[in-house]
Scaffold this motif. Sequence first.
Motif, PDB file in Angstrom:
ATOM      1  N   TYR A   1       0.842  -1.206   0.000  1.00 35.21           N
ATOM      2  CA  TYR A   1       0.000   0.000   0.000  1.00 35.21           C
ATOM      3  C   TYR A   1       0.873   1.250   0.000  1.00 35.21           C
ATOM      4  CZ  TYR A   1      -3.235   3.273   2.327  1.00 35.21           C
ATOM      5  OH  TYR A   1      -3.982   4.355   2.688  1.00 35.21           O
ATOM      6  N   GLU A   2       1.924   1.233   0.836  1.00 38.35           N
ATOM      7  CA  GLU A   2       2.809   2.405   0.925  1.00 38.35           C
ATOM      8  C   GLU A   2       3.755   2.498  -0.271  1.00 38.35           C
ATOM      9  OE1 GLU A   2       1.518   4.426   4.240  1.00 38.35           O
ATOM     10  OE2 GLU A   2       3.154   4.981   2.896  1.00 38.35           O
ATOM     11  N   ALA A   3       4.272   1.348  -0.706  1.00 37.51           N
ATOM     12  CA  ALA A   3       5.314   1.373  -1.742  1.00 37.51           C
ATOM     13  C   ALA A   3       4.751   1.701  -3.123  1.00 37.51           C
ATOM     14  CB  ALA A   3       6.045   0.034  -1.773  1.00 37.51           C
ATOM     15  N   THR A   4       3.421   1.629  -3.263  1.00 38.39           N
ATOM     16  CA  THR A   4       2.812   1.943  -4.562  1.00 38.39           C
ATOM     17  C   THR A   4       2.191   3.342  -4.553  1.00 38.39           C
ATOM     18  OG1 THR A   4       0.834   0.795  -3.815  1.00 38.39           O
ATOM     19  CG2 THR A   4       2.323  -0.447  -5.231  1.00 38.39           C
ATOM     20  N   ARG A   5       2.550   4.130  -3.554  1.00 36.44           N
ATOM     21  CA  ARG A   5       1.991   5.472  -3.388  1.00 36.44           C
ATOM     22  C   ARG A   5       2.246   6.371  -4.601  1.00 36.44           C
ATOM     23  NH1 ARG A   5       0.001   8.299   0.699  1.00 36.44           N
ATOM     24  NH2 ARG A   5       0.107   6.785   2.357  1.00 36.44           N
ATOM     25  N   ASP A   6       3.326   6.106  -5.360  1.00 34.60           N
ATOM     26  CA  ASP A   6       3.670   6.985  -6.488  1.00 34.60           C
ATOM     27  C   ASP A   6       3.130   6.477  -7.829  1.00 34.60           C
ATOM     28  OD1 ASP A   6       5.250   4.766  -6.733  1.00 34.60           O
ATOM     29  OD2 ASP A   6       7.123   5.854  -7.121  1.00 34.60           O
ATOM     30  N   LEU A   7       2.231   5.479  -7.804  1.00 31.36           N
ATOM     31  CA  LEU A   7       1.665   5.005  -9.078  1.00 31.36           C
ATOM     32  C   LEU A   7       0.902   6.148  -9.758  1.00 31.36           C
ATOM     33  CD1 LEU A   7       0.196   1.433  -8.396  1.00 31.36           C
ATOM     34  CD2 LEU A   7       2.175   2.056  -9.799  1.00 31.36           C
TER      35      LEU A   7
ATOM     36  N   LEU B   1       8.368 -15.851  -1.498  1.00 33.26           N
ATOM     37  CA  LEU B   1       7.036 -16.372  -1.835  1.00 33.26           C
ATOM     38  C   LEU B   1       6.017 -16.003  -0.766  1.00 33.26           C
ATOM     39  CD1 LEU B   1       7.730 -19.996  -3.138  1.00 33.26           C
ATOM     40  CD2 LEU B   1       6.936 -18.024  -4.458  1.00 33.26           C
ATOM     41  N   GLY B   2       6.485 -15.934   0.478  1.00 32.72           N
ATOM     42  CA  GLY B   2       5.584 -15.617   1.585  1.00 32.72           C
ATOM     43  C   GLY B   2       4.962 -14.238   1.463  1.00 32.72           C
ATOM     44  N   MET B   3       5.564 -13.361   0.656  1.00 35.44           N
ATOM     45  CA  MET B   3       5.049 -11.992   0.527  1.00 35.44           C
ATOM     46  C   MET B   3       4.132 -11.825  -0.686  1.00 35.44           C
ATOM     47  SD  MET B   3       8.568  -9.959   1.547  1.00 35.44           S
ATOM     48  CE  MET B   3       7.895  -8.309   1.655  1.00 35.44           C
ATOM     49  N   VAL B   4       4.045 -12.849  -1.529  1.00 34.67           N
ATOM     50  CA  VAL B   4       3.324 -12.692  -2.806  1.00 34.67           C
ATOM     51  C   VAL B   4       1.817 -12.533  -2.587  1.00 34.67           C
ATOM     52  CG1 VAL B   4       2.736 -13.815  -4.989  1.00 34.67           C
ATOM     53  CG2 VAL B   4       5.088 -13.845  -4.166  1.00 34.67           C
ATOM     54  N   ASP B   5       1.221 -13.362  -1.726  1.00 33.17           N
ATOM     55  CA  ASP B   5      -0.235 -13.302  -1.535  1.00 33.17           C
ATOM     56  C   ASP B   5      -0.689 -11.914  -1.115  1.00 33.17           C
ATOM     57  OD1 ASP B   5      -0.581 -15.863  -2.220  1.00 33.17           O
ATOM     58  OD2 ASP B   5      -1.158 -16.599  -0.226  1.00 33.17           O
ATOM     59  N   GLY B   6       0.045 -11.318  -0.202  1.00 35.91           N
ATOM     60  CA  GLY B   6      -0.315  -9.980   0.284  1.00 35.91           C
ATOM     61  C   GLY B   6      -0.277  -8.963  -0.841  1.00 35.91           C
ATOM     62  N   MET B   7       0.736  -9.073  -1.700  1.00 34.98           N
ATOM     63  CA  MET B   7       0.859  -8.131  -2.824  1.00 34.98           C
ATOM     64  C   MET B   7      -0.269  -8.356  -3.827  1.00 34.98           C
ATOM     65  SD  MET B   7       3.801  -6.612  -2.155  1.00 34.98           S
ATOM     66  CE  MET B   7       4.388  -5.871  -3.647  1.00 34.98           C
ATOM     67  N   VAL B   8      -0.550  -9.622  -4.108  1.00 35.44           N
ATOM     68  CA  VAL B   8      -1.568  -9.949  -5.121  1.00 35.44           C
ATOM     69  C   VAL B   8      -2.966  -9.571  -4.613  1.00 35.44           C
ATOM     70  CG1 VAL B   8      -2.643 -11.869  -6.375  1.00 35.44           C
ATOM     71  CG2 VAL B   8      -0.151 -11.712  -6.237  1.00 35.44           C
ATOM     72  N   SER B   9      -3.170  -9.637  -3.307  1.00 35.96           N
ATOM     73  CA  SER B   9      -4.499  -9.263  -2.814  1.00 35.96           C
ATOM     74  C   SER B   9      -4.725  -7.752  -2.981  1.00 35.96           C
ATOM     75  CB  SER B   9      -4.716  -9.715  -1.371  1.00 35.96           C
ATOM     76  OG  SER B   9      -3.829  -9.046  -0.530  1.00 35.96           O
ATOM     77  N   MET B  10      -3.653  -6.970  -2.995  1.00 36.98           N
ATOM     78  CA  MET B  10      -3.773  -5.518  -3.254  1.00 36.98           C
ATOM     79  C   MET B  10      -3.856  -5.224  -4.751  1.00 36.98           C
ATOM     80  SD  MET B  10      -3.670  -3.426  -0.603  1.00 36.98           S
ATOM     81  CE  MET B  10      -4.976  -4.476  -0.076  1.00 36.98           C
ATOM     82  N   MET B  11      -3.181  -6.061  -5.577  1.00 36.94           N
ATOM     83  CA  MET B  11      -3.091  -5.792  -7.031  1.00 36.94           C
ATOM     84  C   MET B  11      -3.426  -7.103  -7.759  1.00 36.94           C
ATOM     85  SD  MET B  11       0.447  -3.574  -7.034  1.00 36.94           S
ATOM     86  CE  MET B  11       1.495  -4.898  -6.495  1.00 36.94           C
ATOM     87  N   PRO B  12      -4.731  -7.407  -7.885  1.00 34.78           N
ATOM     88  CA  PRO B  12      -5.138  -8.745  -8.338  1.00 34.78           C
ATOM     89  C   PRO B  12      -4.638  -9.125  -9.726  1.00 34.78           C
ATOM     90  CG  PRO B  12      -7.029  -7.472  -7.563  1.00 34.78           C
ATOM     91  CD  PRO B  12      -5.858  -6.544  -7.549  1.00 34.78           C
TER      92      PRO B  12
END
Length: 209
Positions: A42-48, A82-93
């Motif tokens: 959420y924070e790291a994509t603030r500049d999209l 891999l443990g971080m992928v689900d969290g990222m994908v749930s924000m950016m399907p």
Amino acid sequence: MGNLCVFDHPLIQHKLSILRDKNTSVKEFREIISEIAMLMCYEATRDLPLEEIEVETPVAKAKCRRIAGKKLAVVPILRAGLGMVDGMVSMMPNVKVGHIGLFRDPETLEPVKYYFKMPPDIQERDAIVVDPMLATGGSASAAIRFLKETGVRHIKLMSIIGAPEGVKKMTEDHPDVDIFVAAMDDHLNEHGYIVPGLGDAGDRIFGTK
Ligand code: PRP
Ligand code: URA
């Protein structure tokens, strides 16, 4: 260290305290890694970049903003990333996921590549490399070098815990890459583990120890 961002949000810090606890179960560890990844995303994509669109609500026309078709890829470094992928994908399907398999040689601590698979149009995408631990920085630096060889221009690195040694290596090898962490720890021990850290992230995610 100009391109380092430490997320000190209370929710992230609270969850990190549970991750660090050696008594946290594999199930909870895995869930919390994913939740922290979601909050960091959420924070790291603030500049999209956004574009204006018009939407009809049931009441009237509304000027809205949506993400301007920016092509992204999430690139976990195996295994622990891999443990971080689900969290990222749930924000950016719709995000594409590339994989880089690296392990640290336990003697030399040098990264060894065993897998590399990217979306076919990876050179048109911005990449967010994810790996919970930035220790010596050898794995992240090598992964980003391999990614750059495919033509990717804009890369961010998202790790949960960083060590000063890893941040230094990354800023020397890849000064163009923004680094996001939830915490900066003190130092590495003689085995290359982050102190105080959280132990071996891959083993704790997959229950292999
Ligand atoms: C861990 C971690 C990073 C790397 C960090 O992976 O997930 O990829 O070490 O260390 P570095 O900054 O010194 O390179 P590991 O080699 O333990 O492999 P795993 O993810 O398969 O457990
Ligand atoms: N890799 C891990 O999983 N943990 C560390 O502390 C360092 C490297």
